[in-house]
Design a protein around this motif. Structure first.
Motif, PDB file in Angstrom:
ATOM      1  N   ALA A   1       0.828  -1.208   0.000  1.00 32.57           N
ATOM      2  CA  ALA A   1       0.000   0.000   0.000  1.00 32.57           C
ATOM      3  C   ALA A   1       0.864   1.260   0.000  1.00 32.57           C
ATOM      4  O   ALA A   1       0.572   2.230  -0.705  1.00 32.57           O
ATOM      5  CB  ALA A   1      -0.923  -0.004   1.220  1.00 32.57           C
ATOM      6  N   VAL A   2       1.944   1.233   0.784  1.00 38.17           N
ATOM      7  CA  VAL A   2       2.821   2.405   0.892  1.00 38.17           C
ATOM      8  C   VAL A   2       3.485   2.712  -0.447  1.00 38.17           C
ATOM      9  O   VAL A   2       3.576   3.874  -0.867  1.00 38.17           O
ATOM     10  CB  VAL A   2       3.881   2.176   1.998  1.00 38.17           C
ATOM     11  CG1 VAL A   2       4.959   3.265   1.962  1.00 38.17           C
ATOM     12  CG2 VAL A   2       3.212   2.157   3.371  1.00 38.17           C
ATOM     13  N   LYS A   3       3.931   1.681  -1.147  1.00 37.64           N
ATOM     14  CA  LYS A   3       4.568   1.891  -2.456  1.00 37.64           C
ATOM     15  C   LYS A   3       3.575   2.464  -3.467  1.00 37.64           C
ATOM     16  O   LYS A   3       3.946   3.284  -4.314  1.00 37.64           O
ATOM     17  CB  LYS A   3       5.137   0.572  -2.978  1.00 37.64           C
ATOM     18  CG  LYS A   3       6.460   0.193  -2.338  1.00 37.64           C
ATOM     19  CD  LYS A   3       7.029  -1.074  -2.961  1.00 37.64           C
ATOM     20  CE  LYS A   3       8.434  -1.357  -2.431  1.00 37.64           C
ATOM     21  NZ  LYS A   3       8.979  -2.619  -2.997  1.00 37.64           N
ATOM     22  N   THR A   4       2.323   2.031  -3.372  1.00 36.99           N
ATOM     23  CA  THR A   4       1.292   2.526  -4.286  1.00 36.99           C
ATOM     24  C   THR A   4       1.073   4.022  -4.117  1.00 36.99           C
ATOM     25  O   THR A   4       0.910   4.765  -5.088  1.00 36.99           O
ATOM     26  CB  THR A   4      -0.035   1.770  -4.048  1.00 36.99           C
ATOM     27  OG1 THR A   4       0.189   0.375  -4.244  1.00 36.99           O
ATOM     28  CG2 THR A   4      -1.116   2.236  -5.006  1.00 36.99           C
ATOM     29  N   VAL A   5       1.070   4.476  -2.847  1.00 37.07           N
ATOM     30  CA  VAL A   5       0.740   5.879  -2.551  1.00 37.07           C
ATOM     31  C   VAL A   5       1.973   6.778  -2.560  1.00 37.07           C
ATOM     32  O   VAL A   5       1.917   7.920  -3.023  1.00 37.07           O
ATOM     33  CB  VAL A   5       0.016   5.976  -1.180  1.00 37.07           C
ATOM     34  CG1 VAL A   5      -0.298   7.430  -0.842  1.00 37.07           C
ATOM     35  CG2 VAL A   5      -1.269   5.147  -1.197  1.00 37.07           C
ATOM     36  N   PHE A   6       3.101   6.288  -2.047  1.00 32.24           N
ATOM     37  CA  PHE A   6       4.260   7.166  -1.803  1.00 32.24           C
ATOM     38  C   PHE A   6       5.482   6.836  -2.663  1.00 32.24           C
ATOM     39  O   PHE A   6       6.600   7.236  -2.330  1.00 32.24           O
ATOM     40  CB  PHE A   6       4.653   7.093  -0.320  1.00 32.24           C
ATOM     41  CG  PHE A   6       3.568   7.538   0.615  1.00 32.24           C
ATOM     42  CD1 PHE A   6       3.195   8.876   0.706  1.00 32.24           C
ATOM     43  CD2 PHE A   6       2.909   6.608   1.405  1.00 32.24           C
ATOM     44  CE1 PHE A   6       2.196   9.277   1.564  1.00 32.24           C
ATOM     45  CE2 PHE A   6       1.899   7.003   2.275  1.00 32.24           C
ATOM     46  CZ  PHE A   6       1.540   8.340   2.354  1.00 32.24           C
ATOM     47  N   ASP A   7       5.273   6.132  -3.757  1.00 31.93           N
ATOM     48  CA  ASP A   7       6.385   5.698  -4.599  1.00 31.93           C
ATOM     49  C   ASP A   7       7.279   6.856  -5.044  1.00 31.93           C
ATOM     50  O   ASP A   7       8.497   6.717  -5.130  1.00 31.93           O
ATOM     51  CB  ASP A   7       5.843   4.948  -5.823  1.00 31.93           C
ATOM     52  CG  ASP A   7       6.947   4.332  -6.652  1.00 31.93           C
ATOM     53  OD1 ASP A   7       7.864   3.749  -6.044  1.00 31.93           O
ATOM     54  OD2 ASP A   7       6.914   4.427  -7.887  1.00 31.93           O
ATOM     55  N   LYS A   8       6.674   8.028  -5.288  1.00 33.61           N
ATOM     56  CA  LYS A   8       7.451   9.167  -5.798  1.00 33.61           C
ATOM     57  C   LYS A   8       7.804  10.194  -4.717  1.00 33.61           C
ATOM     58  O   LYS A   8       8.553  11.129  -4.978  1.00 33.61           O
ATOM     59  CB  LYS A   8       6.675   9.854  -6.917  1.00 33.61           C
ATOM     60  CG  LYS A   8       6.505   8.971  -8.149  1.00 33.61           C
ATOM     61  CD  LYS A   8       5.710   9.663  -9.225  1.00 33.61           C
ATOM     62  CE  LYS A   8       5.529   8.779 -10.451  1.00 33.61           C
ATOM     63  NZ  LYS A   8       4.695   9.419 -11.489  1.00 33.61           N
ATOM     64  N   SER A   9       7.254  10.025  -3.517  1.00 34.27           N
ATOM     65  CA  SER A   9       7.479  11.050  -2.493  1.00 34.27           C
ATOM     66  C   SER A   9       8.313  10.566  -1.302  1.00 34.27           C
ATOM     67  O   SER A   9       8.772  11.363  -0.494  1.00 34.27           O
ATOM     68  CB  SER A   9       6.133  11.579  -1.973  1.00 34.27           C
ATOM     69  OG  SER A   9       5.358  10.527  -1.445  1.00 34.27           O
ATOM     70  N   LYS A  10       8.534   9.253  -1.176  1.00 39.63           N
ATOM     71  CA  LYS A  10       9.360   8.737  -0.076  1.00 39.63           C
ATOM     72  C   LYS A  10      10.464   7.843  -0.658  1.00 39.63           C
ATOM     73  O   LYS A  10      10.210   7.065  -1.578  1.00 39.63           O
ATOM     74  CB  LYS A  10       8.524   7.894   0.902  1.00 39.63           C
ATOM     75  CG  LYS A  10       7.525   8.701   1.747  1.00 39.63           C
ATOM     76  CD  LYS A  10       6.826   7.794   2.749  1.00 39.63           C
ATOM     77  CE  LYS A  10       5.699   8.497   3.490  1.00 39.63           C
ATOM     78  NZ  LYS A  10       6.179   9.562   4.389  1.00 39.63           N
ATOM     79  N   ASN A  11      11.664   7.970  -0.113  1.00 37.28           N
ATOM     80  CA  ASN A  11      12.733   7.069  -0.539  1.00 37.28           C
ATOM     81  C   ASN A  11      12.639   5.752   0.236  1.00 37.28           C
ATOM     82  O   ASN A  11      11.765   5.582   1.093  1.00 37.28           O
ATOM     83  CB  ASN A  11      14.118   7.717  -0.379  1.00 37.28           C
ATOM     84  CG  ASN A  11      14.438   8.058   1.076  1.00 37.28           C
ATOM     85  OD1 ASN A  11      14.093   7.315   1.995  1.00 37.28           O
ATOM     86  ND2 ASN A  11      15.113   9.182   1.288  1.00 37.28           N
ATOM     87  N   LYS A  12      13.545   4.827  -0.052  1.00 40.05           N
ATOM     88  CA  LYS A  12      13.462   3.476   0.517  1.00 40.05           C
ATOM     89  C   LYS A  12      13.495   3.494   2.046  1.00 40.05           C
ATOM     90  O   LYS A  12      12.714   2.808   2.713  1.00 40.05           O
ATOM     91  CB  LYS A  12      14.615   2.624  -0.035  1.00 40.05           C
ATOM     92  CG  LYS A  12      14.486   1.151   0.268  1.00 40.05           C
ATOM     93  CD  LYS A  12      15.572   0.362  -0.442  1.00 40.05           C
ATOM     94  CE  LYS A  12      15.419  -1.137  -0.136  1.00 40.05           C
ATOM     95  NZ  LYS A  12      16.452  -1.941  -0.829  1.00 40.05           N
ATOM     96  N   ALA A  44      -1.440   3.554   6.820  1.00 41.81           N
ATOM     97  CA  ALA A  44      -0.186   3.881   6.136  1.00 41.81           C
ATOM     98  C   ALA A  44      -0.412   4.652   4.845  1.00 41.81           C
ATOM     99  O   ALA A  44       0.504   5.294   4.330  1.00 41.81           O
ATOM    100  CB  ALA A  44       0.602   2.604   5.856  1.00 41.81           C
ATOM    101  N   MET A  45      -1.635   4.604   4.321  1.00 41.83           N
ATOM    102  CA  MET A  45      -1.956   5.352   3.101  1.00 41.83           C
ATOM    103  C   MET A  45      -2.252   6.829   3.418  1.00 41.83           C
ATOM    104  O   MET A  45      -2.484   7.622   2.518  1.00 41.83           O
ATOM    105  CB  MET A  45      -3.163   4.722   2.409  1.00 41.83           C
ATOM    106  CG  MET A  45      -2.898   3.298   1.917  1.00 41.83           C
ATOM    107  SD  MET A  45      -4.426   2.421   1.477  1.00 41.83           S
ATOM    108  CE  MET A  45      -4.918   3.350   0.018  1.00 41.83           C
TER     109      MET A  45
END
Length: 286
Positions: free
Chosen positions: A108-119, A161-162
């Motif tokens: 879910a986190v990757k879906t929402v924050f893929d471009k705004s949070k780093n690994k 988390a979303m």
């Protein structure tokens, strides 16, 4: 008491919502003229008999169903499709069985924050949300290695988390035993106190509704169900279930909901027509 229009500057507004479904016998009207304003940070419970359209209302807010009349507006924007600003927690946890608790939230986190949070930021955020629901110790376990209550905690962590503006909960504790249910209710109260989430929850449990809610929205029986009454729960937070058991105000609210459900909206189940076999048994008995 109807408190529909008390909310000023609502985060979510349902106006004249109605929906019809096609059936072999013609159109079926599930909902009609549903009007509701919800404030930011409010905890709302939807309650009513089976078939009163509670899940339909939730699905319209989630963008999973389209109203045929009226509509839902979230922060000035019409809701017409699913979006990450509205996360849903179902009665069935819906976790992917081959992924760990951490990986289910990560999806879910990757879906929402893929471009705004780093690994590293994603890792910290996932762990933070699992810790919020007291699942940090089991984050690397798969669903078949944890209990039903723990699975629901992961489902709630995934939704939180979303960072949704609205958290939608469809009988999230309905399949759990009483003790686990109580622990999760306490967790939801704790999370809402810390995060100030706006929550809409479907429940069949009167005590749960009074314990958790700022307002209880009571639905009339279907078809063409609508909002019958809205009860404002004026009890201070945090709420303690043991202390409230003997609280006169709590019990008054509880009685008002019970009165609506079992007097004003009493559900009459259809009688089962006896079969020929039953008739034969009756005659032989006589």
């Amino acid at each position: 008491m109807n408190a529909t229009n008390k909310v000023i500057n609502p985060i979510l507004e349902l106006t004249g919502v109605g929906i019809e479904f096609p059936t072999p016998k013609g159109s079926f009207k599930a909902l009609t003229d549903v009007n509701l304003k919800i404030a930011k940070g409010e905890m709302i419970s939807l309650i009513g008999h089976s078939g009163c359209g509670k899940s339909t209302v939730l699905n319209i807010v989630a963008g999973l169903l389209q109203a045929t009349e009226g509509g839902a507006v979230l922060e000035g924007k019409e809701v017409n499709e699913p979006g990450p600003e509205r996360a849903v927690v179902f009665q069935n946890h819906s976790l992917l069985p081959w992924l760990t608790a951490y990986e289910n939230v990560e999806l879910a986190v990757k879906t929402v924050f893929d471009k705004s949070k780093n690994k590293n930021e994603m890792k910290e955020w996932i762990e933070h949300n699992l810790n919020l629901v007291h699942m940090g110790h089991a984050m690397h376990k798969r669903p078949d290695e944890i209990s039903g209550g723990m699975k629901q905690r992961v489902g709630i962590a995934r939704a939180l988390a979303m960072e949704p503006k609205i958290l939608l909960m469809d009988e999230p504790f309905g399949a759990l035993d009483a003790l686990t249910r109580a622990h999760l209710q306490d967790s939801v109260m704790e999370i809402q106190k810390d995060l100030g989430n706006t929550i809409i929850m479907i429940t069949h449990d009167v005590d749960e509704a009074v314990l958790l809610s700022d307002r209880i929205v009571m639905m009339t029986n279907g078809p063409a169900a609508t909002i019958g009454e809205i009860l404002e729960i004026d009890l201070p937070h945090p709420r303690n279930r043991i202390e409230l058991a003997d609280d006169a105000k709590y019990n008054q609210y509880r009685q008002q909901v019970l009165s609506f459900l079992y007097e004003k909206q009493r559900k009459v189940e259809p009688l089962i027509k006896p079969t020929k076999k039953h008739n034969r048994v009756d005659k032989q008995s006589a």
